[in-house]
Design a protein around this motif. Sequence first.
Motif, PDB file in Angstrom:
ATOM      1  N   MET A 211       0.598  -1.376   0.149  1.00 32.60           N
ATOM      2  CA  MET A 211       0.005  -0.063  -0.195  1.00 32.60           C
ATOM      3  C   MET A 211       0.842   1.147   0.030  1.00 32.60           C
ATOM      4  SD  MET A 211      -3.015  -1.112   2.568  1.00 32.60           S
ATOM      5  CE  MET A 211      -3.870  -2.601   2.354  1.00 32.60           C
ATOM      6  N   ASP A 212       1.979   1.277   0.653  1.00 36.66           N
ATOM      7  CA  ASP A 212       2.806   2.321   0.796  1.00 36.66           C
ATOM      8  C   ASP A 212       3.661   2.574  -0.461  1.00 36.66           C
ATOM      9  OD1 ASP A 212       2.134   3.010   3.256  1.00 36.66           O
ATOM     10  OD2 ASP A 212       4.289   3.071   4.028  1.00 36.66           O
ATOM     11  N   VAL A 213       4.092   1.365  -1.157  1.00 36.53           N
ATOM     12  CA  VAL A 213       4.905   1.784  -2.517  1.00 36.53           C
ATOM     13  C   VAL A 213       3.785   2.285  -3.570  1.00 36.53           C
ATOM     14  CG1 VAL A 213       5.812   0.332  -4.277  1.00 36.53           C
ATOM     15  CG2 VAL A 213       6.585   0.075  -2.075  1.00 36.53           C
ATOM     16  N   GLN A 214       2.355   1.761  -3.498  1.00 39.54           N
ATOM     17  CA  GLN A 214       1.454   1.960  -4.564  1.00 39.54           C
ATOM     18  C   GLN A 214       0.954   3.675  -4.183  1.00 39.54           C
ATOM     19  OE1 GLN A 214      -1.529  -0.690  -3.703  1.00 39.54           O
ATOM     20  NE2 GLN A 214      -0.301  -2.378  -4.567  1.00 39.54           N
ATOM     21  N   ALA A 215       1.164   4.086  -3.121  1.00 34.60           N
ATOM     22  CA  ALA A 215       1.013   5.555  -2.801  1.00 34.60           C
ATOM     23  C   ALA A 215       2.188   6.424  -3.097  1.00 34.60           C
ATOM     24  CB  ALA A 215       0.564   5.779  -1.274  1.00 34.60           C
ATOM     25  N   GLY A 216       3.237   5.844  -3.337  1.00 36.05           N
ATOM     26  CA  GLY A 216       4.413   6.626  -3.764  1.00 36.05           C
ATOM     27  C   GLY A 216       5.104   6.973  -2.370  1.00 36.05           C
ATOM     28  N   ASN A 217       5.049   6.215  -1.448  1.00 38.33           N
ATOM     29  CA  ASN A 217       5.719   6.610  -0.094  1.00 38.33           C
ATOM     30  C   ASN A 217       6.359   5.139   0.451  1.00 38.33           C
ATOM     31  OD1 ASN A 217       5.960   8.475   2.375  1.00 38.33           O
ATOM     32  ND2 ASN A 217       5.058   6.589   3.240  1.00 38.33           N
ATOM     33  N   PRO A 218       7.355   4.741  -0.249  1.00 37.91           N
ATOM     34  CA  PRO A 218       7.919   3.406   0.201  1.00 37.91           C
ATOM     35  C   PRO A 218       8.611   3.723   1.794  1.00 37.91           C
ATOM     36  CG  PRO A 218       9.325   4.579  -1.258  1.00 37.91           C
ATOM     37  CD  PRO A 218       8.011   5.406  -1.286  1.00 37.91           C
ATOM     38  N   VAL A 219       8.445   2.360   2.458  1.00 41.17           N
ATOM     39  CA  VAL A 219       8.634   2.573   4.070  1.00 41.17           C
ATOM     40  C   VAL A 219      10.087   2.949   4.091  1.00 41.17           C
ATOM     41  CG1 VAL A 219       6.717   1.105   4.708  1.00 41.17           C
ATOM     42  CG2 VAL A 219       8.943   0.163   4.011  1.00 41.17           C
ATOM     43  N   VAL A 220      10.885   2.705   3.087  1.00 36.17           N
ATOM     44  CA  VAL A 220      12.538   3.005   3.166  1.00 36.17           C
ATOM     45  C   VAL A 220      12.663   3.688   1.971  1.00 36.17           C
ATOM     46  CG1 VAL A 220      14.609   2.462   3.237  1.00 36.17           C
ATOM     47  CG2 VAL A 220      13.136   1.232   4.731  1.00 36.17           C
ATOM     48  N   LYS A 221      13.196   5.136   2.014  1.00 37.96           N
ATOM     49  CA  LYS A 221      13.870   5.766   0.674  1.00 37.96           C
ATOM     50  C   LYS A 221      14.935   6.179   1.178  1.00 37.96           C
ATOM     51  CE  LYS A 221      12.243   9.654  -2.012  1.00 37.96           C
ATOM     52  NZ  LYS A 221      11.112  10.718  -2.281  1.00 37.96           N
ATOM     53  N   GLY A 222      15.781   5.657   0.425  1.00 37.63           N
ATOM     54  CA  GLY A 222      17.134   5.907   0.578  1.00 37.63           C
ATOM     55  C   GLY A 222      17.595   5.392   1.893  1.00 37.63           C
ATOM     56  N   ARG A 223      18.068   6.125   2.892  1.00 36.23           N
ATOM     57  CA  ARG A 223      18.845   5.760   3.899  1.00 36.23           C
ATOM     58  C   ARG A 223      17.546   6.134   5.231  1.00 36.23           C
ATOM     59  NH1 ARG A 223      23.519   3.990   4.997  1.00 36.23           N
ATOM     60  NH2 ARG A 223      23.540   4.711   6.880  1.00 36.23           N
ATOM     61  N   THR A 224      16.483   6.600   4.672  1.00 34.81           N
ATOM     62  CA  THR A 224      15.393   7.159   5.608  1.00 34.81           C
ATOM     63  C   THR A 224      14.051   6.382   5.769  1.00 34.81           C
ATOM     64  OG1 THR A 224      16.202   9.268   5.097  1.00 34.81           O
ATOM     65  CG2 THR A 224      13.887   9.205   6.137  1.00 34.81           C
TER      66      THR A 224
END
Length: 441
Positions: A211-224
């Motif tokens: 759900m997060d990836v689909q919303a454009g908000n992956p649970v990890v982005k880079g090192r965050t």
Amino acid sequence: MDARRALIALTGLVVAGSTLAGCGSGDDSTGAGKTLNVLIGVNSIYPEQQRQWFADVSARFAEATGAKVNFETFASPNDELTKIQTSVLSGQGPDVYALGTTFTPTAQATGAFIELSADDWAKVGGRDRFLPATLGISGPDPEHEVGVPFTSRPFVMAYNKELLAAAGIDKPADSWDGLRDQAKKLTRSGTYGLAIAYADSYDPWKFIWAMDVQAGNPVVKGRTAQIDDPTTRRAYQTYLGWLATDHVVDPAAVGWKNAQAIAAFGAGKAAFLPMVSATSKATLDKSAVAGKYAYSVMPTIPPGATALPAGGAAATSILSGDNLVVAKYSKNRDLALALVKLLTDADSQTRYYQLLGELPTNAAAAQALRGDPALAALVDSSARSIGTPFTGAWSQVQLALVNVVVQSIPNLAKGRVDDAALGALLTQAQTAAQGALDKTK
């Protein structure tokens, strides 16, 4: 040592793992009188078939090399982590590990498993024997691969064709909100819209991740880490709300593992069974819904949306399966690679699929299954799967996501989602995940 402490120790073992590599010197590729030790996840759905497979592999390998194979199993991600950590610290343990693809980055980060050279790849049959997509999480790049693809496990959703037809529904919805609405329409007198394994050790985080990836908000982005976030909160509210507020899941599901969710769907007690793989097919084909069910890809439009938002990815599944890794401390490196070659040849992969329902990574074995219409959605999902970040911290991120559900079970059992409690759990998960990311290189 609990799972989080084990992971912190693992992320600090990159140098130690390299130092321990010398413990396995003096490799002798002859097998007579030797025993290879293999660690693999226990199969709770098909335990008898797994034991049969153990015996078959041992017999074949003994015939080919003279060596025996001893299998040891782990039962949960926490168990998996602890066994890796113990072996890395001691410099002894299994020669070969069958690890979930999401745990491969943790194994690679320790430096305790061999990075596959061109010669190593040749010894296991060559990279070209595998489906290209399955190599996507073998390492951070082709020069630092540790994992040899063993099984492919794209996730899909099973649905009861008769129940949908009776409700006037022609096909499963392509959005999570649409699926919820269909599930409400299909919930009636002892039959529920969804079968969900809330107590499973592996399933819950995959819903949140998708759900997060689909919303454009992956649970990890880079090192965050991006867990303490409105998008992630909505994902949890959706997932937990199916039982607590939408009432489209059997209340007993608070205690269900994956096998129990499959059993409920197989008994005709649920219309949809999301987050299952090809392993469910053998069970469902012998159940009350045999001939009455089909697979589809899961929704790819996130909660609260009617179309994929800008920046969102239409992920149908994580890039899922198992990789085989060989410990540097093994004194039988060539023998271990010979076992990996046997386990990934076309005949072995076909046999494994027949016994346990895991899709092959071997290209020739996979090609032979493409003509089966029942597997069409699985093939589609495999092609549209997206890998989790290749970071040594991912295992801790995964456990943090699962822990939110584990800690929510008491309230869920009372039929509620406590938003204040959920917010506190997301903050804890954010702290744990970011802490792990900060400790990685």
